[in-house]
Design a protein around this motif. Sequence first.
Motif, PDB file in Angstrom:
ATOM      1  N   TYR A   5       0.857  -1.177   0.000  1.00 41.30           N
ATOM      2  CA  TYR A   5       0.000   0.000   0.000  1.00 41.30           C
ATOM      3  C   TYR A   5       0.895   1.229   0.000  1.00 41.30           C
ATOM      4  O   TYR A   5       1.660   1.453   0.927  1.00 41.30           O
ATOM      5  N   THR A   6       0.793   2.008  -1.051  1.00 42.23           N
ATOM      6  CA  THR A   6       1.700   3.133  -1.265  1.00 42.23           C
ATOM      7  C   THR A   6       1.330   4.346  -0.406  1.00 42.23           C
ATOM      8  O   THR A   6       0.218   4.432   0.136  1.00 42.23           O
ATOM      9  N   GLU A   7       2.260   5.270  -0.355  1.00 40.33           N
ATOM     10  CA  GLU A   7       2.008   6.518   0.365  1.00 40.33           C
ATOM     11  C   GLU A   7       0.869   7.290  -0.296  1.00 40.33           C
ATOM     12  O   GLU A   7       0.081   7.943   0.383  1.00 40.33           O
ATOM     13  N   ARG A  11      -2.326   8.728   1.554  1.00 33.73           N
ATOM     14  CA  ARG A  11      -2.640  10.152   1.440  1.00 33.73           C
ATOM     15  C   ARG A  11      -4.096  10.338   1.024  1.00 33.73           C
ATOM     16  O   ARG A  11      -4.802  11.188   1.574  1.00 33.73           O
ATOM     17  N   ARG A  12      -4.559   9.532   0.083  1.00 35.73           N
ATOM     18  CA  ARG A  12      -5.958   9.614  -0.348  1.00 35.73           C
ATOM     19  C   ARG A  12      -6.901   9.341   0.827  1.00 35.73           C
ATOM     20  O   ARG A  12      -7.908  10.029   1.005  1.00 35.73           O
ATOM     21  N   LEU A  13      -6.584   8.338   1.625  1.00 38.94           N
ATOM     22  CA  LEU A  13      -7.449   7.986   2.755  1.00 38.94           C
ATOM     23  C   LEU A  13      -7.404   9.038   3.860  1.00 38.94           C
ATOM     24  O   LEU A  13      -8.422   9.321   4.495  1.00 38.94           O
ATOM     25  N   ARG A  14      -6.242   9.638   4.071  1.00 38.73           N
ATOM     26  CA  ARG A  14      -6.175  10.722   5.063  1.00 38.73           C
ATOM     27  C   ARG A  14      -6.997  11.927   4.604  1.00 38.73           C
ATOM     28  O   ARG A  14      -7.676  12.574   5.412  1.00 38.73           O
ATOM     29  N   ASN A  45     -17.317  10.415  -3.744  1.00 39.13           N
ATOM     30  CA  ASN A  45     -16.492  10.480  -4.945  1.00 39.13           C
ATOM     31  C   ASN A  45     -15.027  10.158  -4.617  1.00 39.13           C
ATOM     32  O   ASN A  45     -14.372   9.379  -5.323  1.00 39.13           O
ATOM     33  N   ALA A  46     -14.529  10.736  -3.532  1.00 34.98           N
ATOM     34  CA  ALA A  46     -13.146  10.475  -3.123  1.00 34.98           C
ATOM     35  C   ALA A  46     -12.963   9.014  -2.730  1.00 34.98           C
ATOM     36  O   ALA A  46     -11.933   8.402  -3.039  1.00 34.98           O
ATOM     37  N   HIS A  53      -8.153   3.298  -7.288  1.00 38.13           N
ATOM     38  CA  HIS A  53      -6.694   3.400  -7.252  1.00 38.13           C
ATOM     39  C   HIS A  53      -6.078   2.175  -6.575  1.00 38.13           C
ATOM     40  O   HIS A  53      -5.117   1.597  -7.081  1.00 38.13           O
ATOM     41  N   ILE A  54      -6.632   1.772  -5.456  1.00 37.85           N
ATOM     42  CA  ILE A  54      -6.104   0.618  -4.717  1.00 37.85           C
ATOM     43  C   ILE A  54      -6.259  -0.660  -5.544  1.00 37.85           C
ATOM     44  O   ILE A  54      -5.321  -1.456  -5.644  1.00 37.85           O
ATOM     45  N   VAL A  55      -7.410  -0.858  -6.156  1.00 40.53           N
ATOM     46  CA  VAL A  55      -7.624  -2.056  -6.972  1.00 40.53           C
ATOM     47  C   VAL A  55      -6.670  -2.058  -8.170  1.00 40.53           C
ATOM     48  O   VAL A  55      -6.057  -3.083  -8.484  1.00 40.53           O
TER      49      VAL A  55
END
Length: 89
Positions: A5-7, A11-14, A45-46, A53-55
Amino acid sequence: MEYNYTEEMRRRLRRLEGQVRGVLRLMEEGKSCKDVVSQLSAVRNASDKAIAHIVAENLQQCLMAEQAKGTQDTGKMVHEAVELLVKSR
């Protein structure tokens, strides 16, 4: 397989977490339903973009791992990735 799981994913989840806090703040301040729903739509939407992105990243990692092993049949992985995206909606 261990997933990376990338930064960018974090960042998207934060950012999503901050948006949810913003919605709660709007509710606590007694803002209009229109404002709350508008912000909740932005959260949705986010969230959808984060899932995609994760998939996509996971699928890419899996495909590269399979190619390194010499496996040519990756159709099942692509199908599973599409199913995850469909199920998330």
